[in-house]
Design a protein around this motif. Structure first.
Motif, PDB file in Angstrom:
ATOM      1  N   HIS A 132     -25.413  52.445  -1.931  1.00 45.75           N
ATOM      2  CA  HIS A 132     -25.712  51.037  -1.685  1.00 45.75           C
ATOM      3  C   HIS A 132     -24.491  50.194  -2.056  1.00 45.75           C
ATOM      4  O   HIS A 132     -24.100  50.142  -3.211  1.00 45.75           O
ATOM      5  N   LEU A 164     -22.464  46.923  -2.888  1.00 47.97           N
ATOM      6  CA  LEU A 164     -22.737  45.590  -3.437  1.00 47.97           C
ATOM      7  C   LEU A 164     -21.444  44.817  -3.262  1.00 47.97           C
ATOM      8  O   LEU A 164     -20.414  45.167  -3.837  1.00 47.97           O
ATOM      9  N   ASP A 169     -18.673  50.204 -10.508  1.00 47.20           N
ATOM     10  CA  ASP A 169     -18.147  48.858 -10.278  1.00 47.20           C
ATOM     11  C   ASP A 169     -16.643  48.950 -10.033  1.00 47.20           C
ATOM     12  O   ASP A 169     -15.872  49.166 -10.959  1.00 47.20           O
ATOM     13  N   LYS A 188     -21.526  40.278  -8.870  1.00 48.46           N
ATOM     14  CA  LYS A 188     -21.753  41.720  -8.729  1.00 48.46           C
ATOM     15  C   LYS A 188     -21.810  42.409 -10.090  1.00 48.46           C
ATOM     16  O   LYS A 188     -22.758  43.117 -10.404  1.00 48.46           O
ATOM     17  N   CYS A 227     -20.871  54.101   2.514  1.00 52.19           N
ATOM     18  CA  CYS A 227     -22.109  53.414   2.138  1.00 52.19           C
ATOM     19  C   CYS A 227     -23.142  53.444   3.259  1.00 52.19           C
ATOM     20  O   CYS A 227     -22.811  53.498   4.438  1.00 52.19           O
ATOM     21  N   SER A 237     -29.049  41.685   3.048  1.00 53.61           N
ATOM     22  CA  SER A 237     -29.274  43.043   2.591  1.00 53.61           C
ATOM     23  C   SER A 237     -29.759  43.854   3.776  1.00 53.61           C
ATOM     24  O   SER A 237     -30.628  43.395   4.519  1.00 53.61           O
ATOM     25  N   LEU A 260     -28.447  36.102  -3.221  1.00 53.84           N
ATOM     26  CA  LEU A 260     -28.470  37.152  -2.224  1.00 53.84           C
ATOM     27  C   LEU A 260     -28.367  36.510  -0.846  1.00 53.84           C
ATOM     28  O   LEU A 260     -29.170  35.646  -0.512  1.00 53.84           O
ATOM     29  N   THR A 293     -25.611  45.079   0.238  1.00 55.29           N
ATOM     30  CA  THR A 293     -26.191  43.834  -0.247  1.00 55.29           C
ATOM     31  C   THR A 293     -25.041  42.879  -0.510  1.00 55.29           C
ATOM     32  O   THR A 293     -24.067  43.249  -1.165  1.00 55.29           O
ATOM     33  N   VAL A 312     -19.448  49.249  -5.710  1.00 52.93           N
ATOM     34  CA  VAL A 312     -18.817  47.936  -5.560  1.00 52.93           C
ATOM     35  C   VAL A 312     -17.352  48.143  -5.219  1.00 52.93           C
ATOM     36  O   VAL A 312     -16.664  48.930  -5.869  1.00 52.93           O
ATOM     37  N   LEU A 341     -23.691  39.309  -2.017  1.00 52.19           N
ATOM     38  CA  LEU A 341     -23.957  38.187  -2.908  1.00 52.19           C
ATOM     39  C   LEU A 341     -22.942  37.092  -2.637  1.00 52.19           C
ATOM     40  O   LEU A 341     -21.778  37.361  -2.335  1.00 52.19           O
ATOM     41  N   VAL A 343     -24.862  52.945  -6.534  1.00 51.41           N
ATOM     42  CA  VAL A 343     -24.440  51.574  -6.246  1.00 51.41           C
ATOM     43  C   VAL A 343     -22.920  51.574  -6.235  1.00 51.41           C
ATOM     44  O   VAL A 343     -22.291  52.110  -7.148  1.00 51.41           O
ATOM     45  N   VAL A 357     -32.738  43.706  -5.280  1.00 51.88           N
ATOM     46  CA  VAL A 357     -32.168  44.854  -4.558  1.00 51.88           C
ATOM     47  C   VAL A 357     -33.062  46.056  -4.827  1.00 51.88           C
ATOM     48  O   VAL A 357     -33.720  46.126  -5.866  1.00 51.88           O
TER      49      VAL A 357
END
Ligand SMILES: Nc1ncnc2c1ncn2[C@@H]1O[C@H](COP(=O)(O)OP(=O)(O)OP(=O)(O)O)[C@@H](O)[C@H]1O
Ligand SMILES: [Mg+2]
Lengths: 324, 516
Positions: B40, B42, B173, B50, B215, B229, B226, B219, B204, B221, B202, B32
């Motif tokens: 960004h 996630l 997160d 994550k 955002c 993205s 991955l 990206t 989440v 997952l 970042v 990333v």
């Protein structure tokens, strides 16, 4: 094996295999090293008689350590065990003076231990006194009480009582069996019973356990009671083996020895886990270190210092474990 | 704003990251790159990796393979502290404050203002903390131990701490999982501010609305790999979900609009739970709740309105001045969760770390914890019965782990939540109280939990649902009780059970009455 946590468990979250292996199995490695060292360097150490003797000598520490392992599993500590052993000695002396039946004496001793444990447990569970404080108070008061209760005659000649210390079965002296019975019981309790699971649950997260309907207080009181009973039993074994019921020496420093055996055996002081086999190995390591030093003519004072060093090392290893 | 010439180099870049835990490849060849002033996202299912990626970026875990570049220079962080010193500030998924220390202590941990003597200058620290929080528009008292604050307030203190470090990268997160909408707005304003300052962020979250609101990049997952993205604008919502799950998600039905589960007829069915006039000075005033078998009753309100306290009171874990609870007609003695649980009342707690999981014990031990008595005969525990039960629920809730022996502390946040759900569901309770049940669980699992609750309700379970998401309350309940300052102030059902009315009822703006 006899662990309450499931197989494949690892204390640390992210460390390399070797470190994890040592932290998990260090006690067995230490035990092997001690045996290997003595086999090579200590004359006439590897003999059937000596090995039997070591298994007999380790008994009292091991008995106390089993109860301690349960207490530590709940994230507690029991400093009163040595004092309980002393009380056990005085109770034996007093009742022998009065000519009470020997088997009644045994039962009375165990009840005395249970009482001390229930005081500790009540202070911890209901009055929410920190375990270290509650049992420290009992350590001081307990030995004091034991000395007050000291019998007029400090030597024990009762044949029934003596049998628990110097009797023989299949060529091995009684203390071996005195320890074997609680080992089996505690191993089964930890591994197979609801109570055993509750002990580790409380040690891991007491609040979550309470909210999940676990009888936290009852479990805690029971744990300290078991520790008290085992300590009293160890006091009886020591009395029987040494043929004296002297409360000023019986059980002296046993709290430290037992805690060390448990911690060296891999039961974390932060609770949530009870390792019975590890505790046995831990107690053996303690015993073998003491015996090795004696074999090599090292003084008692020095061997005490050695014990202290081991405690520090074992707790240090755990700190690293807890941090991750 | 002038764009610096280094705007082309990513602030932080991860290349080909792999991380393996015993039994699971948590990350495989993941890359990333984060740019100045960009948020960004996630995303991925529970257990997708994550949090692991974040922990690898911030020195909590060491990476097995791959490379980290900070401002174009290769770096490696030996500890979270090292990452923080290098300008990466992180809010981890589980609140990570020192519980018995004050908010101010936590805010300035490791960088406390000192007096001339080198001692901590508490006066200044408290003053600074208050100023900082009010500048950020955060409503929390920094002078009391954080453990006494609500989870949302604790989370906001973590946010304030992370932002005040003046880092060039801020990683969050699931910051909103324990926040209510007002706090979420505050957070979003703070994020806008960081963006304007050129910080790379970042973010989440399992709440898709949020992702589309704030955002820029996303990206995705899946199973540690991955799978996508790019700019989030290029990936419509449905497609994002499909990319995450690797399959399409079936459309959701809402309870109020569908006929799948009918609310039980109040006149015919006796309530299974009656909580009558629960009182606790300063917390609850005459709170009464009745739940019929098969009924889902929502509990709405702002933070501190007394929702969790009501649930805890019914469980017997909240000291009360007065009140009665009865289950199936027979009274339950208050003050003992054990007795309430035995009577069939269970609670999935809001704070799963403090009140829920046993982190060092296995999934199995965690699930069977409350079911121990029924899994044993005269105190001896039956392993085979337990294994069967655990296998059933791990499959039913799709708990992602290498086996029932995995420690719960090493599970992803969402999977921990599922383990707790399993702990209660395996008891076959009569009343299931859920305090923020879908906190931190992914879209697929959310649907799964909803289906499960529906299914159980059909079988006669009564449910008390607490949620800060009005959508979840409206879609998930037959009726919603609204709490304000410890009193029930409104009850919404029928046509009034809609998000607009609920928002007004919760805020006390009386909009509900006029819209009828
Ligand atoms: N310390 C650990 N030991 C073993 N396995 C771990 C550890 N930490 C994470 N895992 C595993 O790695 C995988 C990824 O976990 P991670 O926490 O990164 O998921 P996540 O994407 O953050 O999920 P969630 O949305 O639920 O928070 C999971 O299968 C988890 O069980
Ligand atoms: Mg996570």
């Amino acid at each position: 094996m006899s662990e309450a946590t499931a197989t494949g468990s690892r204390r640390s979250l992210d460390r390399d295999g070797a470190t994890v292996f040592l932290q998990e199995n260090g006690v067995y490695v230490a035990l092997l090293l001690l045996v290997a060292y003595n086999a090579v360097f200590t004359r006439r150490w590897v003999t059937v008689d000596n090995i039997k003797l070591q298994l007999v000598l380790v008994a009292p520490i091991l008995i106390v350590a089993l109860g301690m392992a349960l207490v530590i599993g709940t994230e507690g500590i029991d400093l009163s065990v040595g004092a309980t052993m002393a009380i056990s000695a005085s109770v034996i002396g007093q009742l022998l003076d009065r000519g009470i039946n020997s088997y009644v004496i045994v039962v009375a001793v165990l009840i005395a231990g249970m009482l001390v444990g229930s005081i500790a447990g009540t202070l911890v569970a209901f009055f929410e006194v920190q375990p270290i404080v509650a049992t420290l108070a009992l350590l001081v008061a307990g030995r004091g009480l034991a000395i007050v209760l000291q019998a007029s005659n400090l030597s024990v000649s009762d044949p029934t009582i003596s049998r628990f210390g110097i009797g023989k079965f299949l060529g091995i002296q009684a203390p071996f069996y005195d320890a074997l019975v609680p080992v089996v019981i505690i191993a089964l309790v930890v591994r197979r019973t609801v109570f055993g699971r509750r002990v580790v649950a409380i040690g891991d997260n007491v609040r979550a356990s309470y909210l999940s309907g676990i009888p936290v207080r009852r479990t805690l009181v029971t744990v300290y009671m078991i520790s008290g009973v085992l300590a009293a039993w160890a006091g009886l074994v020591v009395t029987a083996r040494t043929s004296t019921n002297d409360p000023s020496t019986n059980g002296l420093y046993y709290e430290l020895l037992a805690i060390t055996a448990v911690v060296v055996g891999g039961t974390p002081l932060s609770g949530g886990r009870v390792r019975v086999i590890g505790t046995i190995a831990g107690a053996l390591v303690m015993q073998l270190i003491a015996s090795t030093l004696i074999f090599h003519g090292v003084s008692d004072a020095v061997s005490k210092i050695a014990t202290a060093v081991i405690i520090i090392l074992a707790v240090y290893a755990q700190r690293k474990r807890a941090r991750s | 704003m002038t764009v610096a010439d280094n705007s082309q180099t990513p602030v932080l870049e991860a290349k080909g990251i792999s991380k393996t835990f015993p039994g699971v490849k948590a990350l495989q060849d993941v890359s990333v790159s984060l740019r100045r002033g960009e948020v960004h996202a996630l995303v991925g299912e529970n257990g997708a990796g994550k949090s692991t990626l974040i922990k690898v970026l911030t020195g909590v875990y060491q990476l097995d393979a791959g490379q980290l570049l900070l401002h174009g220079n290769s770096v490696s962080f030996a500890s979270p502290r090292a990452a923080q010193d290098a300008g990466i500030s992180t809010i981890y998924q589980e609140v990570n404050l020192v519980p018995l220390q004050s908010g101010a202590r936590n805010l300035y941990l490791g960088r406390e203002p000192r007096t001339a003597l080198g001692l901590i200058d508490f006066k200044r620290m408290n003053r600074d903390a208050k100023a900082l929080l009010s500048d950020f528009n955060i409503d929390a008292d920094p002078t009391v131990p954080v453990a006494t604050l609500a989870l949302g307030a604790q989370q906001m203190i973590s946010v304030a701490r992370a932002i005040s470090l003046e880092a060039s990268v801020v990683i969050m997160d699931e910051p909103t999982s324990s926040l209510e909408s007002r706090e979420v707005e505050t957070l979003f304003r703070l994020i806008e501010r960081l963006k304007a300052d050129g910080v790379a962020i970042v973010y989440v979250s399992h709440r898709l609305d949020e992702l589309y609101r704030i955002c820029d990049q996303v990206t995705v997952l899946r199973d540690g790999r991955l799978v996508h993205s790019g700019p989030i604008a290029d990936l419509p919502r449905q497609q994002l979900v499909a990319t995450m799950l690797g399959r399409e998600l079936l459309a959701q039905h809402s309870r109020s609009s569908s006929a799948v589960v009918q609310p039980p007829d109040a006149a015919k069915v006796a309530p299974v739970l009656v909580a009558d006039s629960l009182n606790r000075r300063g917390l609850l005033h005459d709170v009464s709740v009745e739940i019929r078998p098969g009924e889902v009753v929502g509990l709405g309100g702002l933070l501190g309105a007394g929702r969790s306290e009501t649930a805890k009171a019914i469980l017997g874990a909240q000291i009360l001045d007065s009140g009665h609870v009865s289950v199936g007609g027979s009274p339950v003695a208050l003050g003992s969760p054990a007795r309430s649980i035995a009577a069939g009342v269970v609670l999935l707690p809001e704070d799963r770390k403090a009140d829920g999981i046993l982190p060092n014990l296995s999934i199995k031990d965690n699930i069977v914890l409350a079911a121990l008595p029924r899994l044993s005969k005269s105190g001896v525990f039956s392993d085979s019965a337990a294994n069967k039960l655990v296998a059933t629920f791990m499959q039913r809730l799709n708990i992602k782990a290498f086996g029932p022996s995995q420690k719960v502390g090493t599970l992803s946040g969402g999977n921990q939540q599922k383990v707790l759900l399993a702990r209660w569901l395996c008891l076959e309770p009569r009343i299931l109280m859920l305090d923020e049940p879908t906190r931190g669980i992914d879209v697929g699992a959310k649907a799964e939990v909803r289906r499960l609750i529906d299914e159980l309700a059909e079988q006669g379970l009564g449910v008390l649902l607490i949620s800060s998401e009005t959508e979840e309350l409206v879609d998930g309940s037959h009726r919603v009780l609204v709490l304000r300052e410890g009193s029930i102030v409104d009850e919404l059902d029928g046509h009034r059970l809609n998000e607009g009315d609920l928002v007004h009822a919760i805020a006390g703006t009386l909009g509900g009455e006029t819209s009828a």
